[in-house]
Design a protein around this motif. Structure first.
Motif, short mmCIF file in Angstrom:
data_model
loop_
_atom_site.label_atom_id
_atom_site.label_comp_id
_atom_site.label_asym_id
_atom_site.label_seq_id
_atom_site.Cartn_x
_atom_site.Cartn_y
_atom_site.Cartn_z
N TYR A 1 -4.75 2.46 -7.22
CA TYR A 1 -4.77 3.77 -6.59
C TYR A 1 -5.19 3.61 -5.14
O TYR A 1 -6.13 2.89 -4.84
CB TYR A 1 -5.78 4.69 -7.30
CG TYR A 1 -5.48 4.83 -8.78
CD1 TYR A 1 -4.62 5.82 -9.23
CD2 TYR A 1 -6.04 3.95 -9.70
CE1 TYR A 1 -4.32 5.95 -10.57
CE2 TYR A 1 -5.74 4.07 -11.05
CZ TYR A 1 -4.89 5.06 -11.48
OH TYR A 1 -4.59 5.18 -12.82
N MET A 2 -4.49 4.29 -4.26
CA MET A 2 -4.85 4.27 -2.84
C MET A 2 -6.13 5.07 -2.63
O MET A 2 -6.28 6.16 -3.17
CB MET A 2 -3.72 4.87 -2.00
CG MET A 2 -3.96 4.77 -0.51
SD MET A 2 -2.74 5.65 0.52
CE MET A 2 -1.20 5.16 -0.20
N GLY B 1 1.16 4.17 -3.00
CA GLY B 1 1.17 5.62 -2.77
C GLY B 1 2.39 6.29 -3.35
O GLY B 1 2.30 7.37 -3.94
N LEU C 1 0.82 -1.21 0.00
CA LEU C 1 0.00 0.00 0.00
C LEU C 1 0.86 1.26 0.00
O LEU C 1 0.58 2.22 -0.74
CB LEU C 1 -0.95 0.00 1.21
CG LEU C 1 -2.00 1.09 1.28
CD1 LEU C 1 -2.84 1.15 0.00
CD2 LEU C 1 -2.90 0.87 2.49
N PHE D 1 -9.00 -0.55 0.49
CA PHE D 1 -7.78 0.25 0.65
C PHE D 1 -7.25 0.76 -0.68
O PHE D 1 -6.56 1.77 -0.73
CB PHE D 1 -6.69 -0.55 1.36
CG PHE D 1 -7.04 -0.98 2.76
CD1 PHE D 1 -7.84 -0.19 3.58
CD2 PHE D 1 -6.57 -2.16 3.27
CE1 PHE D 1 -8.15 -0.58 4.86
CE2 PHE D 1 -6.87 -2.57 4.57
CZ PHE D 1 -7.66 -1.77 5.36
N VAL D 2 -7.51 0.02 -1.76
CA VAL D 2 -7.10 0.43 -3.10
C VAL D 2 -8.26 0.22 -4.07
O VAL D 2 -9.17 -0.55 -3.80
CB VAL D 2 -5.86 -0.34 -3.64
CG1 VAL D 2 -4.63 -0.10 -2.79
CG2 VAL D 2 -6.13 -1.82 -3.78
N GLY E 1 -7.65 3.69 2.51
CA GLY E 1 -6.30 3.13 2.55
C GLY E 1 -5.33 4.08 3.23
O GLY E 1 -4.48 3.68 4.03
N ARG E 2 -5.46 5.36 2.91
CA ARG E 2 -4.61 6.38 3.55
C ARG E 2 -4.86 6.41 5.06
O ARG E 2 -3.93 6.51 5.85
CB ARG E 2 -4.89 7.75 2.92
CG ARG E 2 -4.16 8.90 3.54
CD ARG E 2 -2.66 8.78 3.35
NE ARG E 2 -1.98 9.80 4.11
CZ ARG E 2 -0.89 10.43 3.72
NH1 ARG E 2 -0.34 10.13 2.57
NH2 ARG E 2 -0.34 11.33 4.48
#
Length: 112
Positions: A79-80, A18, A14, A58-59, A84-85
């Motif tokens: 893509y996050m 990013g 992850l 998360f993605v 996910g962040r």
């Protein structure tokens, strides 16, 4: 706590998604992890982690353009998500709290 549960490898993947931002596809993710961590990554383990994280939210992924170089097969870009962040922020906070909770004596211990 369970809503942000990330394994160590998932966290690395992850973070790499990013870092690579809009160039995060399987081969690039694998190469970046292997380069930064000097650790071999199997395609199967990577794809499995990406599918798990997509299921967890998360993605997200989308197909890129098909290219002749890839035999007409498009790349799948990852893509996050904001979720996910948040999971990464949560993990960073928990690790920092644990590090800060360790007595200085523990950190200064020497092994013989």
């Amino acid at each position: 706590m369970k809503k942000y549960q990330l394994g160590e490898f998932e966290e690395i993947v992850l973070l790499t998604v990013g870092v690579l931002y809009d160039q995060a596809y399987g081969v690039a993710i694998k190469a970046d992890i292997e380069s930064r961590l000097e650790r071999k990554v199997s395609v199967g383990a990577l794809q499995s982690a990406l599918r798990r994280m997509e299921t967890k939210g998360f993605v997200e992924s989308k197909s890129g353009e098909a290219t002749a170089k890839r035999g007409g097969k498009p790349k799948r870009f990852f893509y996050m998500t904001s979720f996910g962040r948040a999971a990464l922020e949560y993990n960073r906070q928990v690790r920092a709290e644990l590090w800060n909770a360790m007595p200085d004596m523990t950190i200064e211990m020497k092994f013989s």
